[in-house]
Design a protein around this motif. Structure first.
Motif, short mmCIF file in Angstrom:
data_model
loop_
_atom_site.label_atom_id
_atom_site.label_comp_id
_atom_site.label_asym_id
_atom_site.label_seq_id
_atom_site.Cartn_x
_atom_site.Cartn_y
_atom_site.Cartn_z
N ILE A 178 60.22 13.97 -14.62
CA ILE A 178 59.54 15.01 -13.83
C ILE A 178 60.67 15.50 -12.89
O ILE A 178 60.54 16.58 -12.60
CB ILE A 178 58.25 14.51 -13.23
CG1 ILE A 178 57.74 15.91 -12.68
CG2 ILE A 178 58.52 13.52 -12.44
CD1 ILE A 178 57.31 16.77 -13.55
N GLU A 179 61.63 14.38 -12.45
CA GLU A 179 62.63 14.67 -11.34
C GLU A 179 63.53 15.80 -11.89
O GLU A 179 64.02 16.66 -11.04
CB GLU A 179 63.06 13.67 -10.86
CG GLU A 179 62.23 12.68 -10.36
CD GLU A 179 62.15 11.62 -11.80
OE1 GLU A 179 62.87 10.86 -12.18
OE2 GLU A 179 60.92 11.55 -12.47
N THR A 180 63.68 16.13 -13.22
CA THR A 180 64.71 17.05 -13.76
C THR A 180 64.04 18.48 -13.59
O THR A 180 64.76 19.28 -14.22
CB THR A 180 65.35 16.17 -14.72
OG1 THR A 180 64.56 16.26 -15.83
CG2 THR A 180 66.16 15.09 -14.53
N THR A 213 62.06 17.90 0.54
CA THR A 213 63.05 18.91 0.34
C THR A 213 62.23 19.63 -0.68
O THR A 213 61.33 19.65 -1.16
CB THR A 213 64.29 18.24 -0.35
OG1 THR A 213 63.75 17.80 -1.86
CG2 THR A 213 65.00 17.23 0.38
N PRO A 214 62.62 21.00 -0.66
CA PRO A 214 62.10 21.98 -1.74
C PRO A 214 61.93 21.44 -3.25
O PRO A 214 61.04 21.85 -4.01
CB PRO A 214 63.44 23.02 -1.63
CG PRO A 214 63.73 23.20 -0.39
CD PRO A 214 64.12 21.59 -0.09
N THR A 215 63.24 20.40 -3.62
CA THR A 215 63.26 20.01 -4.79
C THR A 215 61.60 19.15 -5.07
O THR A 215 60.91 19.36 -5.89
CB THR A 215 64.39 19.17 -5.12
OG1 THR A 215 65.39 20.03 -5.04
CG2 THR A 215 64.13 18.55 -6.54
N ASP A 216 61.37 18.25 -3.94
CA ASP A 216 60.10 17.51 -3.88
C ASP A 216 58.83 18.27 -4.11
O ASP A 216 58.06 18.06 -4.82
CB ASP A 216 60.06 16.74 -2.62
CG ASP A 216 61.29 15.75 -2.43
OD1 ASP A 216 61.80 15.19 -3.35
OD2 ASP A 216 61.69 15.34 -1.35
N TRP A 217 58.89 19.37 -3.22
CA TRP A 217 57.82 20.33 -3.07
C TRP A 217 57.53 20.92 -4.82
O TRP A 217 56.29 20.91 -4.99
CB TRP A 217 57.87 21.37 -2.33
CG TRP A 217 57.62 20.94 -0.92
CD1 TRP A 217 58.61 20.82 0.23
CD2 TRP A 217 56.54 20.45 -0.29
NE1 TRP A 217 57.95 20.34 1.34
CE2 TRP A 217 56.77 20.10 0.87
CE3 TRP A 217 55.22 20.22 -0.85
CZ2 TRP A 217 55.55 19.55 1.78
CZ3 TRP A 217 54.08 19.69 0.06
CH2 TRP A 217 54.54 19.29 1.50
N TRP A 218 58.44 21.38 -5.57
CA TRP A 218 58.45 21.84 -6.82
C TRP A 218 57.99 20.75 -7.63
O TRP A 218 57.01 21.09 -8.55
CB TRP A 218 59.67 22.37 -7.14
CG TRP A 218 60.00 23.73 -6.62
CD1 TRP A 218 61.02 24.39 -5.97
CD2 TRP A 218 59.25 24.97 -7.04
NE1 TRP A 218 61.01 25.60 -5.64
CE2 TRP A 218 59.90 25.97 -6.21
CE3 TRP A 218 57.87 25.18 -7.51
CZ2 TRP A 218 59.31 27.37 -6.36
CZ3 TRP A 218 57.48 26.62 -7.49
CH2 TRP A 218 58.14 27.61 -6.81
N THR A 219 58.46 19.41 -7.39
CA THR A 219 57.83 18.51 -8.24
C THR A 219 56.62 18.20 -8.14
O THR A 219 55.79 18.00 -9.11
CB THR A 219 58.98 17.18 -8.25
OG1 THR A 219 60.22 17.38 -8.30
CG2 THR A 219 58.41 15.98 -9.08
N VAL A 250 53.63 18.54 -10.89
CA VAL A 250 52.42 17.28 -11.20
C VAL A 250 51.07 17.78 -10.90
O VAL A 250 50.37 17.55 -11.68
CB VAL A 250 53.11 16.18 -10.40
CG1 VAL A 250 51.95 15.03 -10.40
CG2 VAL A 250 54.28 15.41 -10.70
N ALA A 251 50.78 18.59 -9.87
CA ALA A 251 49.36 18.97 -9.55
C ALA A 251 48.90 20.05 -10.52
O ALA A 251 47.70 19.65 -11.07
CB ALA A 251 49.47 19.56 -8.07
N LEU A 252 49.86 20.61 -10.95
CA LEU A 252 49.59 21.90 -11.91
C LEU A 252 48.78 21.19 -13.34
O LEU A 252 48.07 21.29 -13.95
CB LEU A 252 50.44 22.88 -12.30
CG LEU A 252 50.79 24.10 -11.10
CD1 LEU A 252 51.95 24.72 -11.14
CD2 LEU A 252 49.34 24.81 -10.93
#
Length: 203
Positions: free
Chosen positions: A130-132, A7-13, A17-19
């Motif tokens: 991180i999920e929030t 989901t878009p939420t997963d992609w932002w998370t 994390v990557a950054l």
């Protein structure tokens, strides 16, 4: 097929994390070269009294206040560890262990006795959730983004700029601080500038 389930939420998370990983890595590699790997972990523990101190002084949980307090505590950790190592003639790991456990204990005591009635605890400072991250949104050029993602992206950009500009000095001081000093570079200034970058990134 797998990516379609995100989901878009997963992609932002994932982006956050990557950054975060990239920002920590580009300053962390110099800690490894200088045999100071424990410092990053020390700073993440030792920022607790800075966060609690910022709250107690300004009576707010505003992010800028918390960041300022944590940043001061992070740089103080590096300074105290270096001072104990130099004056006490002890190994660097031992000095870091003394400093970060002491500061973390002070932060826990302050939190327990003076800030126990607010939603602030060692667990949320050390680990977070991180999920929030997606819950706190800001607009950047008309695009709604999680605030933590923006903050970490800024930290990564600053770190990358500093490394690009001062790469020669950092490389020289990391491998041979005595040669750097004889060539006119201030090894102490480079050291504490790196510590400030590590503290800021950790915070």
């Amino acid at each position: 097929m797998i990516f379609s389930t995100y989901t878009p939420t997963d992609w932002w998370t994932l982006l956050t994390v990557a950054l975060c990983g990239a920002a920590c890595a580009i300053v962390g590699v110099f800690l490894v070269l200088r045999r100071m790997s424990l410092l990053g972990d020390s700073i993440t523990h030792a920022i607790l009294p800075g966060i609690v101190g910022g709250f107690l002084l300004f009576k707010t949980r505003d992010v800028s206040v918390m960041l300022l307090g944590a940043g001061i505590a992070g740089v103080l950790t590096a300074f105290l560890a270096s001072a104990i190592q130099r004056l006490g003639k002890v190994h660097e790991d031992a000095s870091l262990g003394v400093v970060f456990t002491t500061l973390f204990a002070i932060g826990t005591v302050l939190l327990t006795f003076f800030a126990g009635n607010i939603d602030l605890d060692p667990g949320c400072v050390l680990y977070g959730v991180i999920e929030t991250a997606i819950l706190h949104q800001v607009e950047v050029y008309g695009i709604a983004m999680p605030r933590p993602t923006v903050a970490i992206a800024i930290a990564l950009a600053i770190d990358a700029l500093l490394i690009a500009v001062f790469f020669k000095e950092l490389r020289l001081v990391s491998f041979d601080p005595y040669l750097a000093t004889t060539m006119g570079f201030s090894a102490v200034l480079v050291h504490y500038s790196l510590m400030a970058a590590v503290a800021g990134t950790s915070v």
